[in-house]
Design a protein around this motif. Structure first.
Motif, PDB file in Angstrom:
ATOM      1  N   GLU A  23       0.356  -1.287  -0.182  1.00 37.01           N
ATOM      2  CA  GLU A  23      -0.192   0.208   0.074  1.00 37.01           C
ATOM      3  C   GLU A  23       0.480   1.072   0.273  1.00 37.01           C
ATOM      4  O   GLU A  23       2.425   1.185   0.258  1.00 37.01           O
ATOM      5  CB  GLU A  23      -0.896  -0.117   1.080  1.00 37.01           C
ATOM      6  CG  GLU A  23      -1.997  -1.030   1.215  1.00 37.01           C
ATOM      7  CD  GLU A  23      -3.027  -0.942   1.891  1.00 37.01           C
ATOM      8  OE1 GLU A  23      -3.804  -1.962   2.296  1.00 37.01           O
ATOM      9  OE2 GLU A  23      -2.567  -0.041   3.032  1.00 37.01           O
ATOM     10  N   LEU A  66      -2.002   8.177   0.300  1.00 35.05           N
ATOM     11  CA  LEU A  66      -1.915   9.238  -0.769  1.00 35.05           C
ATOM     12  C   LEU A  66      -2.872   9.988  -0.207  1.00 35.05           C
ATOM     13  O   LEU A  66      -3.377   9.908   0.953  1.00 35.05           O
ATOM     14  CB  LEU A  66      -2.991   8.618  -1.773  1.00 35.05           C
ATOM     15  CG  LEU A  66      -1.793   7.350  -2.863  1.00 35.05           C
ATOM     16  CD1 LEU A  66      -3.491   6.626  -3.650  1.00 35.05           C
ATOM     17  CD2 LEU A  66      -0.935   8.578  -3.546  1.00 35.05           C
ATOM     18  N   HIS A  67      -2.624  11.127  -0.498  1.00 38.92           N
ATOM     19  CA  HIS A  67      -3.651  12.929   0.089  1.00 38.92           C
ATOM     20  C   HIS A  67      -4.266  13.360  -1.019  1.00 38.92           C
ATOM     21  O   HIS A  67      -4.203  13.109  -1.553  1.00 38.92           O
ATOM     22  CB  HIS A  67      -3.111  13.582   0.793  1.00 38.92           C
ATOM     23  CG  HIS A  67      -2.027  14.694   0.239  1.00 38.92           C
ATOM     24  ND1 HIS A  67      -2.327  16.188   0.315  1.00 38.92           N
ATOM     25  CD2 HIS A  67      -1.118  14.381  -0.277  1.00 38.92           C
ATOM     26  CE1 HIS A  67      -1.504  16.444  -1.016  1.00 38.92           C
ATOM     27  NE2 HIS A  67      -0.936  15.808  -1.324  1.00 38.92           N
ATOM     28  N   GLN A  68      -5.415  14.028  -0.422  1.00 43.15           N
ATOM     29  CA  GLN A  68      -5.928  14.284  -1.752  1.00 43.15           C
ATOM     30  C   GLN A  68      -5.603  15.686  -1.605  1.00 43.15           C
ATOM     31  O   GLN A  68      -5.392  16.963  -0.851  1.00 43.15           O
ATOM     32  CB  GLN A  68      -7.720  14.300  -1.496  1.00 43.15           C
ATOM     33  CG  GLN A  68      -8.890  14.904  -2.170  1.00 43.15           C
ATOM     34  CD  GLN A  68      -9.173  14.641  -2.129  1.00 43.15           C
ATOM     35  OE1 GLN A  68     -10.536  14.470  -1.200  1.00 43.15           O
ATOM     36  NE2 GLN A  68     -11.093  14.275  -2.614  1.00 43.15           N
ATOM     37  N   MET A 102      -5.959  12.413  -5.947  1.00 48.13           N
ATOM     38  CA  MET A 102      -5.480  12.012  -5.131  1.00 48.13           C
ATOM     39  C   MET A 102      -3.481  12.562  -5.439  1.00 48.13           C
ATOM     40  O   MET A 102      -3.613  12.363  -6.738  1.00 48.13           O
ATOM     41  CB  MET A 102      -5.439  10.391  -4.674  1.00 48.13           C
ATOM     42  CG  MET A 102      -6.762  10.242  -4.271  1.00 48.13           C
ATOM     43  SD  MET A 102      -7.027  10.677  -1.954  1.00 48.13           S
ATOM     44  CE  MET A 102      -6.392   9.694  -1.665  1.00 48.13           C
ATOM     45  N   ARG A 154      -4.864   8.785   3.157  1.00 42.88           N
ATOM     46  CA  ARG A 154      -4.959   6.789   3.541  1.00 42.88           C
ATOM     47  C   ARG A 154      -3.516   6.009   2.346  1.00 42.88           C
ATOM     48  O   ARG A 154      -3.353   6.942   1.986  1.00 42.88           O
ATOM     49  CB  ARG A 154      -5.714   7.267   2.254  1.00 42.88           C
ATOM     50  CG  ARG A 154      -7.616   7.339   2.499  1.00 42.88           C
ATOM     51  CD  ARG A 154      -8.664   7.842   1.219  1.00 42.88           C
ATOM     52  NE  ARG A 154      -8.257   6.845   0.391  1.00 42.88           N
ATOM     53  CZ  ARG A 154      -9.107   7.190  -0.679  1.00 42.88           C
ATOM     54  NH1 ARG A 154      -9.475   7.623  -0.844  1.00 42.88           N
ATOM     55  NH2 ARG A 154      -9.144   5.433  -1.597  1.00 42.88           N
ATOM     56  N   PHE A 155      -3.562   4.538   2.979  1.00 43.25           N
ATOM     57  CA  PHE A 155      -3.233   3.847   2.400  1.00 43.25           C
ATOM     58  C   PHE A 155      -4.126   2.936   1.230  1.00 43.25           C
ATOM     59  O   PHE A 155      -4.839   2.800   1.593  1.00 43.25           O
ATOM     60  CB  PHE A 155      -2.277   2.642   3.676  1.00 43.25           C
ATOM     61  CG  PHE A 155      -1.564   3.629   4.109  1.00 43.25           C
ATOM     62  CD1 PHE A 155       0.359   3.870   3.723  1.00 43.25           C
ATOM     63  CD2 PHE A 155      -1.444   4.775   5.231  1.00 43.25           C
ATOM     64  CE1 PHE A 155       0.973   4.716   4.181  1.00 43.25           C
ATOM     65  CE2 PHE A 155      -0.613   5.667   5.618  1.00 43.25           C
ATOM     66  CZ  PHE A 155       0.757   5.471   4.993  1.00 43.25           C
ATOM     67  N   VAL A 156      -3.580   3.132  -0.418  1.00 43.65           N
ATOM     68  CA  VAL A 156      -4.439   2.053  -1.410  1.00 43.65           C
ATOM     69  C   VAL A 156      -3.437   1.267  -1.241  1.00 43.65           C
ATOM     70  O   VAL A 156      -1.889   1.246  -1.116  1.00 43.65           O
ATOM     71  CB  VAL A 156      -4.935   3.410  -2.064  1.00 43.65           C
ATOM     72  CG1 VAL A 156      -5.120   3.050  -2.741  1.00 43.65           C
ATOM     73  CG2 VAL A 156      -5.621   4.867  -1.179  1.00 43.65           C
ATOM     74  N   SER A 157      -4.184   0.679  -2.014  1.00 42.15           N
ATOM     75  CA  SER A 157      -3.432  -0.435  -2.598  1.00 42.15           C
ATOM     76  C   SER A 157      -2.745  -0.125  -3.971  1.00 42.15           C
ATOM     77  O   SER A 157      -3.397   0.393  -4.720  1.00 42.15           O
ATOM     78  CB  SER A 157      -4.036  -1.526  -3.040  1.00 42.15           C
ATOM     79  OG  SER A 157      -3.368  -2.596  -3.815  1.00 42.15           O
ATOM     80  N   ALA A 197      -5.238  -1.277  -6.696  1.00 40.37           N
ATOM     81  CA  ALA A 197      -6.366  -0.560  -6.938  1.00 40.37           C
ATOM     82  C   ALA A 197      -6.358   1.111  -6.958  1.00 40.37           C
ATOM     83  O   ALA A 197      -6.772   1.630  -5.718  1.00 40.37           O
ATOM     84  CB  ALA A 197      -7.384  -1.248  -5.960  1.00 40.37           C
ATOM     85  N   LEU A 198      -5.056   1.976  -7.553  1.00 38.76           N
ATOM     86  CA  LEU A 198      -4.703   3.102  -6.934  1.00 38.76           C
ATOM     87  C   LEU A 198      -6.449   3.777  -8.073  1.00 38.76           C
ATOM     88  O   LEU A 198      -6.705   3.620  -9.594  1.00 38.76           O
ATOM     89  CB  LEU A 198      -3.408   3.505  -7.742  1.00 38.76           C
ATOM     90  CG  LEU A 198      -2.466   2.760  -7.113  1.00 38.76           C
ATOM     91  CD1 LEU A 198      -1.241   3.332  -7.704  1.00 38.76           C
ATOM     92  CD2 LEU A 198      -2.297   3.047  -5.650  1.00 38.76           C
ATOM     93  N   PRO A 199      -6.087   4.669  -7.610  1.00 36.91           N
ATOM     94  CA  PRO A 199      -7.803   5.762  -8.248  1.00 36.91           C
ATOM     95  C   PRO A 199      -6.759   6.372  -9.060  1.00 36.91           C
ATOM     96  O   PRO A 199      -5.221   6.451  -9.409  1.00 36.91           O
ATOM     97  CB  PRO A 199      -7.714   6.954  -7.083  1.00 36.91           C
ATOM     98  CG  PRO A 199      -7.035   7.307  -6.330  1.00 36.91           C
ATOM     99  CD  PRO A 199      -6.116   5.434  -6.491  1.00 36.91           C
TER     100      PRO A 199
END
Lengths: 223, 223
Positions: free
Chosen positions: A23, A26-28, A38, A118-121, A124-126
């Motif tokens: 993971e 990321l931040h918005q 992100m 947020r921690f994102v895999s 599965a990235l935006p």
């Protein structure tokens, strides 16, 4: 000087491993360009204040996440006239590795910056701001490549770990199953593990806890 | 912007192999800072003109040496407030590999820039301007490290070569003697060589000429 100076930034791919998945933090973004998209933690180099770009990324991570990564490596430069709509820009990108347990602890200690992350895999990235998707791809490739011949995966583990945890970490990064006795033979041959004398798992299925002898990167391809 | 923008430059370590020794291109600086010191070919990024820093270094090499290297790889960023007495500066450094025969040809074709360059063995470097000595050290380490598992050394050879020339090139870079049959078995296993059908050396000691099948870097550590 006949040419405008490029904007110089630093960005970090802060990687952790949770439930067998890599993971990233990321931040918005709250402003243009790429408002609401992100993005990686990053910022502008403060010339005359930062000693070098590594000092810049350490300052940015401290300010934005409250966090000092134990492992930080320069990745590569991404640059050009099209990557930032404001001006010709250059990002010196870094790979940072952090054990999930340290992130939990930091989050519970209430580091203000981490609220925004947020921690994102990585699977599965935006859509990401700027060329941050390319930076993440390069960072994951570097981690996977280097992990096959070094102790880099240890930096995603807590200080003390079982051999099974260690093997699962290598397997998650390398995306392959490893044969247990081969894996243990390889670790023996490297000579990097130290038995702590401690155990976990109770009397039924005790497992020894190990640590890395010397917490610097052991790189079989060098020297 | 509250901070002055860094000066952004690109520098290349242009490596060749001559008489079994790794050599790099150096020129004598004709102005301050470091006036009269030997330095790597390099220059300032022309934002709004160069598409990215790789375009910058290709332009600089073309302008200063008249030369387009067949192999060019980003090395790393060297940055900080102390490396250039004028201001906080950042250099994106590159490794370029060039066969000695191509340099001879370029020199004889009278590329004007090359008049100003000297090729110096990496084992006998003079004091260099800025932190160029550190850049050279990193470049040579990168070449040596990567050569142990890739076809990188082929980029220092002419297009067609004998297996003995190939082995000597690996030996010079890796600074070790290789066992002939092991070396040939490894090259067979990689499957990167193509027999040109031509020979050199006459009827007494003929040697086949080979070329690299696909002139992209074959990297055993990836994929």
């Amino acid at each position: 000087m006949d040419y405008p100076l490029p904007l110089v930034t630093v960005d970090a791919v802060l990687l952790t491993l949770r439930a067998g998945a890599l993971e990233i933090a990321l931040h918005q973004r709250d402003r243009a360009p790429f408002k609401n998209a992100m993005a990686l933690p990053g910022g502008v180099v403060h010339a005359d204040e930062d000693d070098h770009t590594e000092a810049s990324i350490r300052r940015v991570l401290r300010e934005k996440t409250g966090f000092e990564p134990r492992y930080l490596e320069q990745l590569q430069v991404f640059s050009g006239k099209d990557r930032d709509p404001r001006q010709w820009s250059l990002s010196v990108s870094y790979v940072a590795l952090v054990p999930a347990a340290e992130l939990e602890a930091a989050s519970q200690a209430g580091f203000p910056g981490f609220q925004g992350f947020r921690f994102v895999s990585v699977d599965a990235l935006p859509p990401l701001a700027f060329d941050h998707a390319s930076i993440v791809t390069a960072a994951v490739a570097r981690l996977r490549n280097k992990s096959s011949y070094s102790t880099l995966p240890f930096f995603l583990l807590p200080e003390r770990f079982t051999l099974t945890e260690l093997q699962h970490t290598y397997e998650a990064i390398l995306q392959t199953r490893l044969e247990k006795s081969n894996f243990r033979r390889k670790m023996d041959a490297w000579g990097v593990l130290e038995d702590t004398g401690e155990q976990v798992g109770g009397a039924q299925r005790p497992a020894r806890l190990y640590r890395l002898k010397d917490f610097t990167l052991f790189d079989r391809s060098v020297g």
